[in-house]
Design a protein around this motif. Structure first.
Motif, short mmCIF file in Angstrom:
data_model
loop_
_atom_site.label_atom_id
_atom_site.label_comp_id
_atom_site.label_asym_id
_atom_site.label_seq_id
_atom_site.Cartn_x
_atom_site.Cartn_y
_atom_site.Cartn_z
N VAL A 1 -46.89 -6.71 -4.72
CA VAL A 1 -45.94 -5.85 -5.43
C VAL A 1 -46.59 -5.38 -6.73
CG1 VAL A 1 -43.66 -5.70 -6.49
CG2 VAL A 1 -43.99 -7.09 -4.43
N ALA A 2 -46.72 -4.06 -6.89
CA ALA A 2 -47.26 -3.45 -8.11
C ALA A 2 -46.13 -2.76 -8.86
CB ALA A 2 -48.36 -2.46 -7.77
N VAL A 3 -45.93 -3.16 -10.13
CA VAL A 3 -44.82 -2.66 -10.94
C VAL A 3 -45.39 -1.84 -12.09
CG1 VAL A 3 -42.80 -3.27 -12.29
CG2 VAL A 3 -43.45 -4.67 -10.32
N LYS A 4 -44.99 -0.59 -12.18
CA LYS A 4 -45.49 0.31 -13.23
C LYS A 4 -44.39 0.53 -14.26
CE LYS A 4 -47.99 3.61 -15.23
NZ LYS A 4 -49.25 3.36 -15.94
N THR A 5 -44.67 0.13 -15.52
CA THR A 5 -43.74 0.38 -16.62
C THR A 5 -44.05 1.76 -17.20
OG1 THR A 5 -43.63 -1.98 -17.09
CG2 THR A 5 -42.91 -0.49 -18.83
N SER A 6 -42.99 2.49 -17.56
CA SER A 6 -43.14 3.89 -18.01
C SER A 6 -43.88 3.98 -19.34
CB SER A 6 -41.76 4.54 -18.13
OG SER A 6 -41.07 4.48 -16.89
N ASN A 7 -44.38 5.16 -19.61
CA ASN A 7 -45.12 5.43 -20.85
C ASN A 7 -44.22 6.17 -21.83
OD1 ASN A 7 -47.14 5.66 -22.74
ND2 ASN A 7 -48.13 7.41 -21.76
N ILE A 8 -43.12 5.50 -22.21
CA ILE A 8 -42.24 6.06 -23.24
C ILE A 8 -41.95 4.98 -24.26
CG2 ILE A 8 -41.18 7.71 -21.63
CD1 ILE A 8 -38.74 5.92 -21.50
N LEU A 9 -41.45 5.39 -25.44
CA LEU A 9 -41.24 4.46 -26.54
C LEU A 9 -40.23 3.37 -26.15
CD1 LEU A 9 -41.86 3.83 -29.54
CD2 LEU A 9 -39.85 5.22 -30.14
N GLY A 10 -40.62 2.09 -26.35
CA GLY A 10 -39.72 0.95 -26.07
C GLY A 10 -39.55 0.65 -24.60
N ALA A 11 -40.47 1.15 -23.74
CA ALA A 11 -40.29 0.98 -22.30
C ALA A 11 -40.49 -0.47 -21.85
CB ALA A 11 -41.26 1.88 -21.56
N GLY A 12 -41.33 -1.26 -22.54
CA GLY A 12 -41.61 -2.63 -22.11
C GLY A 12 -40.43 -3.57 -22.30
N THR A 13 -40.50 -4.72 -21.61
CA THR A 13 -39.40 -5.69 -21.68
C THR A 13 -39.95 -7.11 -21.81
OG1 THR A 13 -37.43 -6.55 -20.56
CG2 THR A 13 -39.28 -5.97 -19.17
N ASP A 14 -39.15 -7.97 -22.46
CA ASP A 14 -39.45 -9.39 -22.55
C ASP A 14 -38.57 -10.22 -21.61
OD1 ASP A 14 -41.31 -8.93 -24.60
OD2 ASP A 14 -39.72 -8.92 -26.12
N ALA A 15 -37.70 -9.54 -20.87
CA ALA A 15 -36.77 -10.25 -19.99
C ALA A 15 -37.48 -10.74 -18.73
CB ALA A 15 -35.60 -9.34 -19.62
N ASN A 16 -36.81 -11.63 -18.02
CA ASN A 16 -37.30 -12.09 -16.71
C ASN A 16 -36.83 -11.11 -15.64
OD1 ASN A 16 -38.43 -14.63 -17.68
ND2 ASN A 16 -36.31 -15.27 -18.00
N VAL A 17 -37.75 -10.67 -14.79
CA VAL A 17 -37.47 -9.61 -13.82
C VAL A 17 -37.45 -10.20 -12.41
CG1 VAL A 17 -38.26 -7.41 -12.87
CG2 VAL A 17 -38.50 -7.89 -15.32
N PHE A 18 -36.54 -9.66 -11.61
CA PHE A 18 -36.37 -10.12 -10.22
C PHE A 18 -36.23 -8.92 -9.31
CE2 PHE A 18 -34.49 -13.04 -13.23
CZ PHE A 18 -35.01 -14.27 -12.87
N ILE A 19 -36.63 -9.11 -8.04
CA ILE A 19 -36.47 -8.05 -7.05
C ILE A 19 -36.00 -8.64 -5.73
CG2 ILE A 19 -38.28 -6.59 -8.08
CD1 ILE A 19 -40.10 -7.46 -5.72
N ILE A 20 -35.41 -7.77 -4.90
CA ILE A 20 -35.12 -8.06 -3.50
C ILE A 20 -35.62 -6.87 -2.70
CG2 ILE A 20 -33.38 -8.54 -1.74
CD1 ILE A 20 -31.59 -9.71 -3.87
N ILE A 21 -36.43 -7.13 -1.68
CA ILE A 21 -36.97 -6.08 -0.83
C ILE A 21 -36.16 -6.04 0.46
CG2 ILE A 21 -39.04 -5.18 0.28
CD1 ILE A 21 -40.66 -7.10 -1.53
N PHE A 22 -35.71 -4.84 0.85
CA PHE A 22 -34.92 -4.66 2.06
C PHE A 22 -35.72 -3.87 3.09
CE2 PHE A 22 -31.97 -5.21 -1.39
CZ PHE A 22 -30.94 -5.97 -0.86
N GLY A 23 -35.66 -4.32 4.35
CA GLY A 23 -36.35 -3.62 5.42
C GLY A 23 -35.57 -3.67 6.71
N GLU A 24 -36.20 -3.23 7.80
CA GLU A 24 -35.49 -3.18 9.08
C GLU A 24 -35.20 -4.58 9.62
OE1 GLU A 24 -37.76 -1.48 12.26
OE2 GLU A 24 -39.66 -1.94 11.27
N ASN A 25 -35.90 -5.61 9.10
CA ASN A 25 -35.67 -6.99 9.56
C ASN A 25 -34.93 -7.83 8.53
OD1 ASN A 25 -37.05 -6.41 11.92
ND2 ASN A 25 -39.03 -7.06 11.08
N GLY A 26 -34.15 -7.20 7.66
CA GLY A 26 -33.38 -7.96 6.68
C GLY A 26 -33.93 -7.78 5.29
N ASP A 27 -33.81 -8.84 4.48
CA ASP A 27 -34.28 -8.76 3.10
C ASP A 27 -35.12 -9.99 2.77
OD1 ASP A 27 -32.61 -10.88 1.58
OD2 ASP A 27 -31.08 -9.77 2.67
#
Length: 1066
Positions: free
Chosen positions: A682-708
């Motif tokens: 998983v490659a995550v690109k943060t935007s190039n605008i003022l204040g775009a970065g975060t110190d929070a904890n990040v989570f994802i769920i990936i969905f596909g044809e076989n569930g998540d």
């Protein structure tokens, strides 16, 4: 007439709110049906208000209730001091009838053989049937009078009938008095023969001390009969006397019991320890483990203590019960294991324990049941509530059992015919007299007046009655009566004060996917309303909601044979199949599930998504034993018998094995894995605008044809400081089950840290086994202070092309004809979709091309405008032109119809199973609603477009209806759910009494809305909340769905829940 003179409970009889117990001896009156009660009207206060009279007849095995609820007084009520009370059948309690036993105990002629203690006895028959423990002396005067040296003490007692054969008795005493030691010579038990034309006397030799200072220092002995003396009157009036020895009596066996105390801090105990050993031939009764054979100081950390227990042969030992009395300073005790050795035949039995007996640790219990390591039989003795017994009644083990042979508590729960589970919820009104402590019941009435047996709404032990304003829920099982037309609700209270105001009645039928909600607002009482205590409700008056059809599965979970393999943590399961996935479901641990080297079987209700593809198991890591060694899981479809196996064989632990609390297991059907393994980058690109970065904890769920994928935490990146402006962070997730083509990504963060706001550019997910990358274009804020304030976002996959909406398509129609009737005539169909209605599709039958033969399947193709999701189907049976129709009715048996939309591949199933008569006109037809829909992945992708949903929440008008708590909502649709979203607005006081609050949630198209979950976190000064309804509108289509509630979300009101699942009404 019998004078009630001496009460067993109170010296001052018949005082206010008292219960008096009397023993009355009389001739056999047969079945009792009336009691006449009265008094002589003497004394200063002769008036008497009688609530009820209970008559317990042990010889009949009946305890009968005679309700009264009236005055016996000259100056009250009707002035009568005599009343006739009649027996109420519903309140009759049945049990094993008692029979008289003449018990004679012979005290030996040895020094100090007599005793001042109270002697008790238990009589055992075949198959471990036994009486209750009965103390023979009723007071201290009798204790001093009986059991003297060289004496015979005779007692006549009524105890349970143990059958034709008495295999053993257990005698003992309570070790009290000045001289408690007792030397018993032998015991005689005399009882009537089954036909009552004679008697038999069994002799049980003893000739042993029952004393803590003599012999082996035991105060309990088990005795087996040596000879039988039978006296029987013959037809000629003569008395025949027969003396014979008992054939093959049970052996008296010495059992060596070795108890291993764990080698962990504080494991030893100084408390008094007791054990009960159970075998297929009986039990030992509770025995005090007083003297260890190998140690002076018992039950110390890391030690093994051996005890000798003398008992009649128990057969195959399968269960033990351990407890201690929590006495002394160091009472807590950790038991590692118990080994029992039969010294006669050298059989050995192993019990793996690994549990604390402590008020301070684990679940705070001082008593535990443990089953033998190899035992696979019934464990219903662990049942503590009616729901436990209903679960056993539903299990496959009861399928081949003759219900007439079932005894014990299970006898009240087994029934003939196919049974299914039901969920019953009863709301009691708020009137001051609305509550009742009566026992409630229901009858279910289906089509053709098919009727279930009476289903009692019983609480777990220790709880009784329906309090004012309460909402009580019950899990029961009963006969499958098909589509339920009526339900009868009643109670067994017959006295005037047994009144009950029922406000609402709900019945959920998971196997039909239907829930009925009835607003009753009626009294069930003798002296209120129309004076009846049972009422039939027509479900045509009920509000009906669709809760999704569930299929019953028998689930077997194997816990591994490793030290510490059992767990106290909460266990959660999510299932995935070809036809969708379930929500996360909690597995009920109950008392003794998920213990080391144990397989636990129980019933689960699962959405119809089979065949399964994978299972996700998660534990929360809480409790005194937060780790679990999961071996494997088996699912068996109760209807079809299909088996699906899931293998794991590792720890769910933060310290051991893979160091994870979550695992995914591939489904194995017929020894074939249903999914492939892969890894994701998983490659995550943060935007190039003022204040775009975060110190929070990040989570994802990936969905596909076989569930998540489940929740994936983005923790370890090549960059030390993750998610900084214009940076790309890469995360690797090895050993994952392949999701196939990806369609959706959910991203969120926990809003923690100094700068939690985050502007996300895009996310790339690469399936390494397929060497395919899926891009999710984001370009938006996940921030509470920027944009629309949302920190949860769903993004569609940019790889998937969104096509223009279809205008025309082709439908494949597969028709299965049953064995109930074929046809040579024509058949016509009309498809009803969400968007359009098709033209008539006529299938012409001819001699050259015959269709619709018995037991055959016919396939046709039909070009039509695109109808959207198909909801229903019209089917007609039409005679060919100029065809003569005989007077006898000709019918065609259509069993199933399957329709496949060829462009997207969506499949619609119709379970018809109907006889359609032949008609000459088209106005005669049958309408069938879709039974099951399988949506293709291509179709799901087409609907994943960004949509705004308007959520309107209406708070009730009752006092205190508003809430100060934080409120969350999850919206479920055909295409998935929104995830848990907080309903919040700046500078507004939300969810006040009588208010309507409006919110907008942006997510991907959910399709047809199926459910809304509303919850509050109980924070704030006034957290209780009365929700009237929730309305959700798709702003792109304007379609609004209303979810009625009318219930409290409050720990202190109603059923105490702070969350609700709301369904749209049908």
């Amino acid at each position: 007439m019998t004078l009630l003179k001496s009460s067993k409970t109170n010296s001052n009889k018949f005082e206010r709110d008292s219960i008096e117990i009397f023993t009355v001896e009389t001739l056999d009156l047969g079945d009792l049906w009336k009691v006449r009660l009265g008094h002589d009207n003497t004394g200063k206060a002769p008036g008497w208000f009688v609530d009820w009279v209970e008559v317990d007849a042990p010889s009949l095995g009946k305890c009968m209730m005679f309700p009264c609820g009236r005055w016996l007084a000259k100056n009250e009520d009707d002035g009568s001091i005599i009343r006739d009370l009649f027996h109420t059948e519903l309140q009759t309690r049945l049990y094993t009838p008692f029979v008289p036993y003449e018990i004679t105990l012979y005290t030996s002629d040895v020094f100090a053989a007599g005793t001042d203690a109270n002697i008790f006895i238990i009589i055992y028959g075949c198959d471990a049937v036994c009486t209750q423990q009965k103390y023979l002396c009723t007071n201290k005067r009798e204790q001093k009078q009986f059991f003297e040296r060289k004496s015979a003490s005779r007692f006549i007692v009524e105890l349970e009938d143990v059958g034709e054969i008495i295999e053993k008795i257990r005698i003992g005493h309570n070790n009290t008095g000045m001289n408690p030691g007792w030397h018993c010579s032998h015991v005689d038990i005399r009882r009537l023969l089954p036909d009552k034309d004679g008697a038999e006397t069994l002799t049980f030799p003893c000739d042993r001390w029952l004393a803590t200072s003599e012999d082996d220092k035991k105060t309990i002995r088990e005795l087996v009969p040596y000879d039988i003396f039978t006296e029987k009157y013959m037809k000629d009036g003569s008395l025949r006397q027969v003396y014979k020895e008992v054939e093959e009596p049970l052996d008296i066996v010495l059992y060596s019991v070795q108890i291993f105390t764990g080698n962990i801090p504080g494991a030893g105990t100084d408390a008094k320890v007791y054990i009960t050993i159970y075998g297929d031939l009986g039990d030992t009764g509770e025995r005090y483990l007083g003297k260890s054979e190998n140690r002076t100081n018992k039950f110390e950390r890391g030690t093994a203590d051996t005890f000798i227990i003398e008992a009649a042969d128990l057969g195959v030992i399968y269960k033990i019960k351990l407890r201690h009395d929590n006495s002394k300073w160091c009472a807590d005790w950790y038991v590692e294991k118990v080994e029992i050795w039969n010294d006669t035949n050298e059989d050995e039995f192993l019990f793996l324990c690994g549990r604390w007996l402590s008020l301070k640790k684990e679940d705070g219990r001082l008593e535990r049941l443990f089953y033998e390591k190899e035992y696979t039989g019934d464990r219903s003795s662990n049942c503590s509530s009616p729901a436990d017994f209903w679960e056993i009644a539903l299990s496959s083990k009861m399928a081949d059992v003759d219900i007439n042979t079932v005894t014990g508590p299970m006898a009240d729960y087994v029934q003939e015919g196919p049974i299914i589970p039901y969920y019953v919820s009863v709301t009691t009104g708020k009137h001051k007299d609305a509550a009742t402590d009566s026992r409630a019941f229901i009858f279910l009435i289906g089509e053709d007046d098919e009727r279930s047996k009476r289903i009692w709404l019983d609480y777990p032990r220790g709880k009784r009655g329906f309090s004012r304003g309460s909402v009580e829920e019950f899990y029961v099982a009963g006969l499958d009566v098909g589509i339920i037309k009526k339900i009868e609700l009643g109670h067994d209270g017959a006295s005037p004060e047994s009144c009950w105001l029922v406000e609402e009645l709900c019945l959920a039928v998971p196997t039909q996917g239907t829930k009925y909600m009835l607003n009753c607002n009626c009294w069930l009482a003798k002296d209120r309303g129309d004076g009846i205590t049972s009422r039939v409700f027509d479900l045509l008056d009920a509000m009906v909601v669709n809760i999704g059809v569930k299929v019953l599965y028998e689930m077997t979970v194997w816990t591994g044979d490793v030290v510490g393999g059992g767990t106290d943590s909460n266990i959660f399961m999510t299932l995935y199949g070809i036809n969708g996935s379930t929500e996360e479901m909690q597995l009920d641990k109950k008392k003794a599930r998920f213990e080391r080297e144990q397989n636990d079987t129980f019933i689960m209700e699962i959405l119809d998504i089979a065949p399964f593809t994978k299972m996700r198991i998660r534990i929360d890591g809480l409790g005194s034993r937060p780790e679990w060694f999961l071996e494997r899981i088996l699912l068996k479809n109760m209807n079809t018998g299909d088996l699906t196996m899931f293998y794991y064989g590792d720890w769910l632990s933060q310290r051991k094995g893979k160091k994870t609390l979550v695992c995914e297991m591939c489904a194995v059907i017929d020894e074939e894995e249903m999914m492939e393994w892969t890894s994701y980058t998983v490659a995550v690109k943060t935007s190039n605008i003022l204040g775009a970065g975060t110190d929070a904890n990040v989570f994802i769920i990936i969905f596909g044809e076989n569930g998540d994928s489940g929740t994936l935490a983005l923790k370890q990146s090549a960059n030390w400081n993750k998610f900084e402006r214009n940076n790309t962070d890469t995360f690797n997730f090895p050993d994952m089950l392949s999701l196939g083509h990806l369609c959706k990504l959910r991203v969120w963060h926990d809003n923690k840290g100094i700068f939690p706001g985050w502007h996300l550019s895009y996310v790339d997910v690469k399936d390494n086994s397929r060497d395919e990358t899926f891009r999710f274009q984001c370009d938006c804020w996940l921030s509470k202070s920027e944009g629309d304030g949302q920190t949860v976002r769903d993004f569609a996959c940019a790889n998937n092309k969104i096509h223009d909406e279809l205008k025309e398509t082709t439908y494949e129609i597969v028709i299965e004809t049953g064995n109930g009737g074929e046809t040579r005539e024509n058949v016509w169909l009309i498809l009803e979709g969400r968007k359009n209605r098709s033209k008539e599709f006529l299938v012409e039958n001819s001699s050259r091309q015959r269709a619709f033969r018995k037991g055959t399947t016919d396939t046709f193709e039909f070009d039509s405008v695109y109808l959207g999701d198909i909801a229903s189907l019209c089917v007609g049976h039409l005679a060919r032109e100029d065809r003569f129709i005989p007077k006898r009715e000709l019918v065609w048996h259509v069993k199933t119809i399957t329709i496949t939309e060829m462009e997207y591949g969506n499949v619609y199933f119709f379970n018809c199973d109907c006889l359609i008569p032949l008609k000459r006109k088209r106005k005669y037809f049958k309408v069938f609603e879709v039974t099951k829909t399988t949506e293709s992945f291509v179709s799901k992708v087409q609907s994943l477009v960004p949509v705004k949903y308007e959520v309107i929440v209406t708070t009730g008008y009752e006092p205190g209806a508003g809430t100060d708590a934080n409120v969350f909502v999850t919206i479920f649709g055909a295409n998935g759910d929104t995830g848990k979203r907080e309903l919040k607005q700046k500078m507004r006081n939300l969810f006040e009494r009588g208010s309507t609050d409006r919110f907008f949630l942006e997510t991907l198209e959910l399709g047809e809305l199926r459910k809304v979950r509303l919850e509050q976190d109980s924070s704030g000064y006034c957290s209780g909340w009365l929700v009237e309804k929730v309305e959700v509108t798709n702003t792109s289509t304007g379609v609004a769905t209303i979810f009625n509630c009318g219930r409290w979300l409050d720990k202190k009101q109603g059923d105490g829940l702070t969350w609700r699942d709301l369904f749209p009404s049908v």
